[in-house]
Design a protein around this motif. Sequence first.
Motif, PDB file in Angstrom:
ATOM      1  N   UNK A  81       0.829  -1.211   0.000  1.00 55.36           N
ATOM      2  CA  UNK A  81       0.000   0.000   0.000  1.00 55.36           C
ATOM      3  C   UNK A  81       0.864   1.262   0.000  1.00 55.36           C
ATOM      4  N   UNK A  82       1.998   1.184   0.690  1.00 56.33           N
ATOM      5  CA  UNK A  82       2.839   2.376   0.820  1.00 56.33           C
ATOM      6  C   UNK A  82       4.292   1.993   0.514  1.00 56.33           C
ATOM      7  N   UNK A  83       4.616   1.796  -0.766  1.00 54.09           N
ATOM      8  CA  UNK A  83       5.973   1.361  -1.098  1.00 54.09           C
ATOM      9  C   UNK A  83       7.008   2.465  -0.847  1.00 54.09           C
ATOM     10  N   UNK A  84       8.230   2.027  -0.560  1.00 51.50           N
ATOM     11  CA  UNK A  84       9.371   2.947  -0.475  1.00 51.50           C
ATOM     12  C   UNK A  84       9.600   3.551  -1.870  1.00 51.50           C
ATOM     13  N   UNK A  85      10.230   4.726  -1.919  1.00 52.86           N
ATOM     14  CA  UNK A  85      10.470   5.402  -3.204  1.00 52.86           C
ATOM     15  C   UNK A  85      11.210   4.498  -4.193  1.00 52.86           C
ATOM     16  N   UNK A  86      12.137   3.695  -3.702  1.00 50.61           N
ATOM     17  CA  UNK A  86      12.848   2.783  -4.597  1.00 50.61           C
ATOM     18  C   UNK A  86      11.921   1.694  -5.131  1.00 50.61           C
ATOM     19  N   UNK A  87      11.086   1.160  -4.264  1.00 51.06           N
ATOM     20  CA  UNK A  87      10.135   0.126  -4.712  1.00 51.06           C
ATOM     21  C   UNK A  87       9.180   0.720  -5.751  1.00 51.06           C
ATOM     22  N   UNK A  88       8.712   1.932  -5.489  1.00 50.51           N
ATOM     23  CA  UNK A  88       7.815   2.623  -6.427  1.00 50.51           C
ATOM     24  C   UNK A  88       8.502   2.796  -7.787  1.00 50.51           C
ATOM     25  N   UNK A  92       7.469   1.479 -11.415  1.00 53.70           N
ATOM     26  CA  UNK A  92       7.215   2.431 -12.504  1.00 53.70           C
ATOM     27  C   UNK A  92       8.065   2.122 -13.735  1.00 53.70           C
ATOM     28  N   UNK A  93       9.296   1.676 -13.508  1.00 50.03           N
ATOM     29  CA  UNK A  93      10.187   1.360 -14.642  1.00 50.03           C
ATOM     30  C   UNK A  93      10.026  -0.085 -15.108  1.00 50.03           C
ATOM     31  N   UNK A 140      17.014  -1.130 -17.185  1.00 51.40           N
ATOM     32  CA  UNK A 140      15.793  -0.695 -16.491  1.00 51.40           C
ATOM     33  C   UNK A 140      16.048  -0.526 -14.990  1.00 51.40           C
ATOM     34  N   UNK A 141      16.878  -1.394 -14.445  1.00 57.43           N
ATOM     35  CA  UNK A 141      17.214  -1.289 -13.014  1.00 57.43           C
ATOM     36  C   UNK A 141      17.936   0.034 -12.739  1.00 57.43           C
ATOM     37  N   UNK A 142      18.896   0.363 -13.594  1.00 62.67           N
ATOM     38  CA  UNK A 142      19.632   1.630 -13.424  1.00 62.67           C
ATOM     39  C   UNK A 142      18.653   2.803 -13.541  1.00 62.67           C
ATOM     40  N   UNK A 143      17.761   2.744 -14.522  1.00 65.81           N
ATOM     41  CA  UNK A 143      16.780   3.832 -14.685  1.00 65.81           C
ATOM     42  C   UNK A 143      15.907   3.969 -13.441  1.00 65.81           C
ATOM     43  N   UNK A 144      15.532   2.844 -12.845  1.00 68.68           N
ATOM     44  CA  UNK A 144      14.677   2.888 -11.653  1.00 68.68           C
ATOM     45  C   UNK A 144      15.403   3.571 -10.489  1.00 68.68           C
ATOM     46  N   UNK A 145      16.668   3.226 -10.295  1.00 68.51           N
ATOM     47  CA  UNK A 145      17.407   3.837  -9.181  1.00 68.51           C
ATOM     48  C   UNK A 145      17.584   5.334  -9.437  1.00 68.51           C
TER      49      UNK A 145
END
Length: 155
Positions: A81-88, A92-93, A140-145
């Motif tokens: 319900x409330x993911x950490x910014x990294x999880x979000x 998203x990516x 995609x992982x790099x873009x997410x971080x």
Amino acid sequence: MAISLKVNGAVRSVAAEPDTPLLYVLRNDFELNGAKFGCGLSQCGACTVLVDGKAVRSCVTPIGALEKSEITTLEGLGTAEKPHALQRAFIDEQAAQCGYCINGMIMSAKELLDNRPRATEDEVRQSLAGNLCRCGTHNRIIRAVLRAAQANGRT
Ligand code: FES
Ligand code: FES
């Protein structure tokens, strides 16, 4: 013997030998399955957790050395319900393919962004260089971080 560990803010006890790897206790005793067993040899990063803020490989970290430490697992970052910014940002990516490496990627990135909230692409690549992804979703992982780092810059 009984060993107490502080995991995600709660003190929990386990009956295990001091040389038991932390990963086994997290998964088998505490039912925290975010950290994954990949190689068991400190080679892949799938089992990464934070110990006193540092990313460590729980497959080769004996619990006997951790009684005074703060351990944070993926489950300690956020919720569905409330993911950490990294999880979000990983959602998203669409950064996961099979998802097996993602725990290690997020926990290693957490250590980086806690110390360098607006990390550069070079810093992100360097900090994740030891985490293996067999699906090849590195870009995609790099873009997410970087997305999470950019979000830090806006707050
Ligand atoms: S399972 Fe720990 S580094 Fe691979
Ligand atoms: S997404 Fe499958 S190992 Fe990385």
